[in-house]
Motif scaffolding. Structure first.
Motif, mmCIF file in Angstrom:
data_model
loop_
_atom_site.group_PDB
_atom_site.id
_atom_site.type_symbol
_atom_site.label_atom_id
_atom_site.label_comp_id
_atom_site.label_asym_id
_atom_site.label_seq_id
_atom_site.Cartn_x
_atom_site.Cartn_y
_atom_site.Cartn_z
ATOM 1 N N LEU A 141 0.839 -1.200 0.000
ATOM 2 C CA LEU A 141 0.000 0.000 0.000
ATOM 3 C C LEU A 141 0.874 1.250 0.000
ATOM 4 O O LEU A 141 1.701 1.429 0.903
ATOM 5 N N ASP A 142 0.672 2.115 -0.994
ATOM 6 C CA ASP A 142 1.472 3.329 -1.113
ATOM 7 C C ASP A 142 0.603 4.553 -0.795
ATOM 8 O O ASP A 142 -0.256 4.930 -1.586
ATOM 9 N N GLU A 143 0.809 5.131 0.384
ATOM 10 C CA GLU A 143 0.057 6.307 0.849
ATOM 11 C C GLU A 143 -1.462 6.093 0.727
ATOM 12 O O GLU A 143 -2.161 6.860 0.050
ATOM 13 N N PRO A 144 -2.002 5.078 1.385
ATOM 14 C CA PRO A 144 -3.424 4.761 1.186
ATOM 15 C C PRO A 144 -4.388 5.782 1.769
ATOM 16 O O PRO A 144 -5.570 5.762 1.423
ATOM 17 N N THR A 145 -3.919 6.669 2.667
ATOM 18 C CA THR A 145 -4.848 7.640 3.260
ATOM 19 C C THR A 145 -4.989 8.907 2.427
ATOM 20 O O THR A 145 -5.807 9.765 2.768
ATOM 21 N N ASN A 146 -4.214 9.024 1.355
ATOM 22 C CA ASN A 146 -4.373 10.195 0.488
ATOM 23 C C ASN A 146 -5.819 10.280 0.012
ATOM 24 O O ASN A 146 -6.386 9.291 -0.445
ATOM 25 N N ASN A 147 -6.401 11.461 0.100
ATOM 26 C CA ASN A 147 -7.763 11.743 -0.400
ATOM 27 C C ASN A 147 -8.879 11.161 0.456
ATOM 28 O O ASN A 147 -10.046 11.251 0.081
ATOM 29 N N LEU A 148 -8.543 10.539 1.597
ATOM 30 C CA LEU A 148 -9.581 10.002 2.464
ATOM 31 C C LEU A 148 -9.975 11.020 3.526
ATOM 32 O O LEU A 148 -9.111 11.681 4.109
ATOM 33 N N ASP A 149 -11.282 11.126 3.805
ATOM 34 C CA ASP A 149 -11.712 11.942 4.926
ATOM 35 C C ASP A 149 -11.392 11.199 6.224
ATOM 36 O O ASP A 149 -11.041 10.016 6.231
ATOM 37 N N LEU A 150 -11.496 11.913 7.351
ATOM 38 C CA LEU A 150 -11.081 11.332 8.623
ATOM 39 C C LEU A 150 -11.928 10.134 9.046
ATOM 40 O O LEU A 150 -11.374 9.136 9.527
ATOM 41 N N PRO A 151 -13.271 10.151 8.864
ATOM 42 C CA PRO A 151 -14.014 8.922 9.178
ATOM 43 C C PRO A 151 -13.555 7.732 8.334
ATOM 44 O O PRO A 151 -13.444 6.612 8.836
ATOM 45 N N SER A 152 -13.250 7.976 7.059
ATOM 46 C CA SER A 152 -12.818 6.878 6.186
ATOM 47 C C SER A 152 -11.448 6.350 6.590
ATOM 48 O O SER A 152 -11.168 5.156 6.435
ATOM 49 N N ILE A 153 -10.583 7.234 7.097
ATOM 50 C CA ILE A 153 -9.279 6.765 7.584
ATOM 51 C C ILE A 153 -9.485 5.820 8.762
ATOM 52 O O ILE A 153 -8.839 4.769 8.856
ATOM 53 N N ARG A 154 -10.405 6.191 9.657
ATOM 54 C CA ARG A 154 -10.708 5.297 10.778
ATOM 55 C C ARG A 154 -11.249 3.960 10.264
ATOM 56 O O ARG A 154 -10.890 2.896 10.772
ATOM 57 N N HIS A 155 -12.108 4.021 9.243
ATOM 58 C CA HIS A 155 -12.658 2.794 8.680
ATOM 59 C C HIS A 155 -11.567 1.950 8.006
ATOM 60 O O HIS A 155 -11.581 0.717 8.086
ATOM 61 N N LEU A 156 -10.634 2.629 7.333
ATOM 62 C CA LEU A 156 -9.537 1.911 6.685
ATOM 63 C C LEU A 156 -8.668 1.224 7.728
ATOM 64 O O LEU A 156 -8.228 0.081 7.535
ATOM 65 N N VAL A 157 -8.422 1.908 8.846
ATOM 66 C CA VAL A 157 -7.656 1.298 9.939
ATOM 67 C C VAL A 157 -8.355 0.030 10.422
ATOM 68 O O VAL A 157 -7.723 -1.023 10.602
ATOM 69 N N GLU A 158 -9.675 0.118 10.605
ATOM 70 C CA GLU A 158 -10.431 -1.053 11.046
ATOM 71 C C GLU A 158 -10.351 -2.187 10.017
ATOM 72 O O GLU A 158 -10.226 -3.366 10.379
ATOM 73 N N ALA A 159 -10.425 -1.809 8.728
ATOM 74 C CA ALA A 159 -10.353 -2.820 7.676
ATOM 75 C C ALA A 159 -9.001 -3.521 7.677
ATOM 76 O O ALA A 159 -8.917 -4.751 7.595
ATOM 77 N N LEU A 160 -7.922 -2.747 7.792
ATOM 78 C CA LEU A 160 -6.587 -3.343 7.764
ATOM 79 C C LEU A 160 -6.308 -4.137 9.037
ATOM 80 O O LEU A 160 -5.577 -5.124 9.016
ATOM 81 N N ARG A 161 -6.890 -3.698 10.156
ATOM 82 C CA ARG A 161 -6.730 -4.474 11.388
ATOM 83 C C ARG A 161 -7.403 -5.839 11.269
ATOM 84 O O ARG A 161 -6.920 -6.834 11.810
ATOM 85 N N SER A 162 -8.543 -5.879 10.548
ATOM 86 C CA SER A 162 -9.268 -7.140 10.424
ATOM 87 C C SER A 162 -8.742 -8.002 9.267
ATOM 88 O O SER A 162 -9.092 -9.182 9.166
ATOM 89 N N TYR A 163 -7.913 -7.417 8.404
ATOM 90 C CA TYR A 163 -7.311 -8.176 7.303
ATOM 91 C C TYR A 163 -6.359 -9.209 7.885
ATOM 92 O O TYR A 163 -5.529 -8.898 8.744
ATOM 93 N N GLU A 164 -6.449 -10.449 7.432
ATOM 94 C CA GLU A 164 -5.704 -11.550 8.040
ATOM 95 C C GLU A 164 -4.413 -11.885 7.312
ATOM 96 O O GLU A 164 -3.723 -12.843 7.673
ATOM 97 N N GLY A 165 -4.095 -11.120 6.258
ATOM 98 C CA GLY A 165 -2.837 -11.321 5.570
ATOM 99 C C GLY A 165 -1.764 -10.376 6.089
ATOM 100 O O GLY A 165 -1.918 -9.728 7.118
ATOM 101 N N ALA A 166 -0.656 -10.305 5.361
ATOM 102 C CA ALA A 166 0.436 -9.397 5.704
ATOM 103 C C ALA A 166 0.328 -8.145 4.834
ATOM 104 O O ALA A 166 -0.257 -8.187 3.754
ATOM 105 N N PHE A 167 0.872 -7.037 5.316
ATOM 106 C CA PHE A 167 0.927 -5.854 4.461
ATOM 107 C C PHE A 167 2.157 -5.022 4.766
ATOM 108 O O PHE A 167 2.691 -5.048 5.875
ATOM 109 N N ILE A 168 2.597 -4.313 3.724
ATOM 110 C CA ILE A 168 3.647 -3.299 3.844
ATOM 111 C C ILE A 168 3.013 -1.990 3.398
ATOM 112 O O ILE A 168 2.475 -1.895 2.288
ATOM 113 N N VAL A 169 3.043 -0.981 4.247
ATOM 114 C CA VAL A 169 2.391 0.285 3.933
ATOM 115 C C VAL A 169 3.408 1.417 3.987
ATOM 116 O O VAL A 169 4.169 1.545 4.946
ATOM 117 N N VAL A 170 3.444 2.202 2.923
ATOM 118 C CA VAL A 170 4.237 3.435 2.886
ATOM 119 C C VAL A 170 3.311 4.579 3.262
ATOM 120 O O VAL A 170 2.242 4.743 2.670
#
Length: 523
Positions: A476-505
């Motif tokens: 993931l390369d700068e995934p919070t670009n263009n996201l509003d603050l509620p969506s950033i919180r939702h993205l955090v929840e989504a990535l926390r529940s994701y069961e794979g590995a990730f590398i985020v810039v």
């Protein structure tokens, strides 16, 4: 206070018939103003309408003085020089000819009032941390963050009366963000900023929220805005509870009154059957009872309708900001399973060299200054760029989310894009999965070209995670670009529940903290 920017009765509808704003009125005076709102609420579209990038369906936009606009992703021909991006190349050339004694009448028109353009350019570039850039350097050699700052410098050199910035801190590292916020804090004209960056929004004089096609103003920066919204929501939720109690009470009163009326009617019928009263008197009492019953029932029904209406109003005041849900078991990676191996990998751009062994469901954050080579590293891992050295071994299915978010086919709908990457899934299954990413019903039938920045990220994230085979590694390369603050919180929840590995810039420190990373790598 005088008005620098005014919008009157503004409406805009996309070619597919979806409406963004209707009859919007807005007046802004000098000062620093933040604009926030949910993804898809129309923030970026509004800036484009004001900047003349889009033509309104109806309404007018008026500005006092010159206007400058910085879009979310200020692209530029990679062959252009920095001087050309700054729009000072012709002026510098004219000044250079004059200093050499080659005086031309046309050069006076080119220079205008910009006799000090070289000094002002050096000062502006220095203030934004770009003082090291040579004016003949090409854009191709710049990082995404450097290009954003350079594009901002070009606007500031024009000294506009009104400045519009759309997510200007995207792609900026911590130092660059601080410089941009400092430049914004010293702005003396009229500034309107769309952003999800808390620090930048806290430098604003006030915050405007675009919601439901209307703009509402809150005094102070983002922290003050959040506190006011929280207080409003607490009051709204109390009003809902009170209205629910009132509805229950009115329903109970209606049932009780109907029970009493029914009891009286039964008693009247019994007395009539026994012949206790003359027939003419029975008829009169029956008609009177019916009139009374109708009146009493009408009063209680009116009270119930009023209580129900108040409940509807109270519930409408409570915000329903839905959440992204990710529950995809096929993405799970067993602990300690090797996912990715990098040995001495050197990307073609930047000065980075990295050894990395990723195992199990690790969450790795990659941080560092602009131009260090973070994006180049991800593109090298994916095979998009050939490495300058080292070895890469990918062990599991993977997917890559680039900064540009250009994975969707613009002409296709969201549902059609998902069908491309998951052709074996049924239509019902695809729709069900899309609902997890907040694309329900007609939302899934929007063309990708009409999506807002945040909507596009959600659709792209859906296309990554719903792909076949299911990815067990996300890049993931700068995934919070263009996201509003509620969506950033939702993205955090989504990535926390994701069961794979990730590398985020990312340069968003709060976002990285909220992800509860297993490792951070500074490059």
């Amino acid at each position: 206070m005088r008005t620098s920017l005014s919008v009157h009765d503004l409406s805009f509808t996309w070619p597919d018939g979806s409406t963004v704003v209707t009859g919007l009125d807005l007046a802004i005076g000098p000062g620093r103003h933040g604009l926030v709102g949910l993804n898809g609420s129309g923030k970026s579209t509004l800036l484009k309408l004001v900047a003349g990038q889009l033509t309104p369906t109806t309404g007018t936009v008026t500005t006092a003085g010159t206007l400058a606009y910085l879009p979310q992703d200020p692209g530029s021909d990679p062959r252009r020089t920095i001087a050309e991006v700054l729009a000072i190349a012709d002026t510098l050339a004219a000044l250079s000819r004059m200093e050499a004694g080659d005086v031309r009448e046309s050069d006076y028109d080119v220079i205008g009032d910009d006799w000090d353009i070289a000094e002002r350019t050096a000062a502006e570039l220095g203030r934004l941390g770009l003082g090291h850039l040579e004016l003949d350097r090409t854009v191709a050699t710049l990082s995404g963050g450097e290009l954003v700052l350079l594009s901002l410098a070009a606007l500031l050199l024009r000294r506009p009366a009104v400045l519009l910035l759309d997510e200007p801190t995207n792609n900026l590292d911590g130092e660059a963000r601080a410089r941009l916020i400092e430049a914004v804090a010293g702005w003396r004209g009229t500034l309107l900023v769309v952003s999800h960056d808390r620090a930048l929004l806290n430098a604003m004089d006030d915050i405007a929220e675009l919601r439901g096609g209307e703009v509402r103003w809150y005094g102070g920066g983002f922290d003050a805005y959040e506190a006011q919204v929280a207080a409003e929501q607490e009051a709204a939720e109390r009003a809902v509870r009170a209205a629910e109690t009132d509805v229950k009470a009115q329903k109970r009163d209606l049932v009780e009154s109907q029970a009493k009326l029914a009891s009286h009617a039964r008693q009247g019928r019994a007395r009539a059957a026994r012949g206790d009263l003359p027939r003419i008197l029975v008829g009169g009492r029956k008609r009177a009872a019916q009139v009374t019953a109708g009146r009493v029932t009408g009063v209680h029904q009116e009270r119930l309708a009023g209580a129900a209406s108040r409940l509807d109003e109270a519930e409408a005041a409570v915000r329903d900001d839905r959440e992204i849900r990710v529950d995809l078991p096929d993405t799970a990676v067993p602990p300690r399973r090797e996912v990715l191996l990098l040995e001495g990998v050197r990307p073609a751009f930047g000065d980075l060299e990295l050894d990395l062994d990723v195992r199990g469901p690790e969450r790795i954050g990659l941080t560092g200054r602009n131009g260090a080579g973070k994006t180049s590293l991800l593109r090298t891992i994916t095979g998009e760029l050939a490495p300058a050295g080292g070895r890469i071994e990918m062990k599991v299915p993977w997917r890559y989310l680039p900064q540009a978010m250009d994975l969707l086919v613009p002409e296709l709908t969201v549902a059609e894009n998902i069908a491309r990457i998951a052709p074996d899934a049924s239509e019902t299954e695809r729709r069900s999965r899309l609902a997890r990413f907040l694309f329900r019903g007609r939302d899934a039938d929007q063309p990708a070209s009409t999506l807002s920045g945040g909507e596009r990220l959600r659709a792209t994230l859906a296309s990554l995670l719903l792909a076949e085979p299911a990815p067990q590694l996300l890049l993931l390369d700068e995934p919070t670009n263009n996201l509003d603050l509620p969506s950033i919180r939702h993205l955090v929840e989504a990535l926390r529940s994701y069961e794979g590995a990730f590398i985020v810039v990312s340069h968003d420190e709060r976002f990285l903290d909220d992800l509860e990373l297993t490792r951070r790598i500074q490059v």
